[in-house]
Design an enzyme around this catalytic site. Structure first.
Site: not given
Ligand code: R5P
Length: 292
Positions: A205
């Site tokens: 990710k």
């Molecule tokens: C952050 O460390 C988390 O893994 C969140 O799941 C990630 O940041 C994704 O969320 P957003 O789309 O709000 O950035």
């Protein structure tokens, strides 16, 4: 051994050449994995499109009750039909998601920081392998801080989780966190995504940035793109579209869904880009129609 100045040849990402070892399986880099791994990956990546819409609401593990996530019990039922995977902590899943939920689970298994820390890069593995098995996790998510103060311990956490997951055929999702002294450049994401993939993560990710197609091409496992801070819906849909055009295999989006005025419509529109080849403009029109 580090390359000296002038010794590197120009890089070639072969952007028009598909990944070499897919062998008919729909998840990049997973052709040679065993049945159990493939089963879990299929719970994440749709077998027809090969892509996924992950809804991330694990923010509470270091941010507490952020805006939009105050009442998970009210939010999650609105979204379960629109997404392929819920990404969350075990506390949120056990308390606010019905166990008859039939889609994928990405279980957050690292923790250790909070928003009041100056440096968020120091974490531990907070969930036992046995508990991930009990929760039937389809993958385990570990934060990595390449180049940050906590790099070594986050690589240690990631490696422990990959080693344990490999024993029980549960994939690991390596989350690329951008440390406080790092910048969201293609150079940084090329470095970090490749390191985490080579350490054995099955899914990465990361964030979208310029030259994303080169990052995706050089990463031998699927990349899902995080949403980041809330954008206007049209901009978030464009970012999602560009990510998919650049070779992402899905979105792992949080705030741009749950902080939207219409979370279900937004998740639905993202799904149209991810699974149905909608352009950003078509998805925006679709969002405007369904959000009425
Ligand atoms: C952050 O460390 C988390 O893994 C969140 O799941 C990630 O940041 C994704 O969320 P957003 O789309 O709000 O950035």
């Amino acid at each position: 051994m580090a390359d000296g100045e002038g010794l590197k040849v120009e890089k070639n990402y072969h952007l028009n050449t598909p990944f070499g070892t897919d062998s008919g399986f729909h998840v990049k880099g997973a052709a040679h994995l065993d049945w159990g791994m493939k089963r879990h990956l299929t719970n994440i990546f749709h077998p027809q499109s090969g892509n996924t819409v992950m809804f991330a609401f694990d923010h509470g593990y270091f941010m507490g009750s952020v805006s939009g996530l105050e009442r998970l019990d009210l939010l999650i039922p609105q979204l379960v039909d629109q997404v392929d995977v819920l990404m969350a902590t075990r506390g949120a899943l056990r308390t606010c998601v019905k166990p008859d939920f039939r889609k994928g689970i990405a279980l957050r298994v690292s923790a250790g920081s909070s928003m009041i820390n100056d440096d968020l890069s120091h974490e531990i593995v907070s969930v036992d392998m046995e508990d991930a098995i009990r929760m039937n996790a389809d993958c385990m998510a570990v934060q990595t801080f390449i180049g940050a103060d906590g790099q070594l311990e986050s690589i240690d956490n990631l490696s422990r989780v990959i080693n344990a997951g490999n024993r029980y055929s549960i994939p690991t999702l390596g989350v690329i966190a951008v440390g406080k002294n790092m910048e969201r450049t293609d150079q940084y994401f090329k470095l970090a995504t490749r390191i985490v993939a080579e350490l054995g993560a099955h899914i990465i990710k990361t964030y979208y940035c310029e030259k994303f197609e080169e990052i995706a091409a050089a990463c031998p496992v699927p990349i899902v793109v995080a949403g980041g801070k809330k954008l206007p819906e049209a901009e978030a849909l464009t970012m999602a579209y560009r990510s998919m055009q650049g070779g992402a295999r899905g979105l792992d989006m949080g705030r741009n869904i749950f902080q939207s005025r219409h979370p279900a419509a937004m998740a639905d529109a993202i799904g149209k880009i991810v699974h149905s080849k909608f352009t950003d403009k078509e998805a925006w029109e679709y969002y405007r129609e369904t959000a009425k």
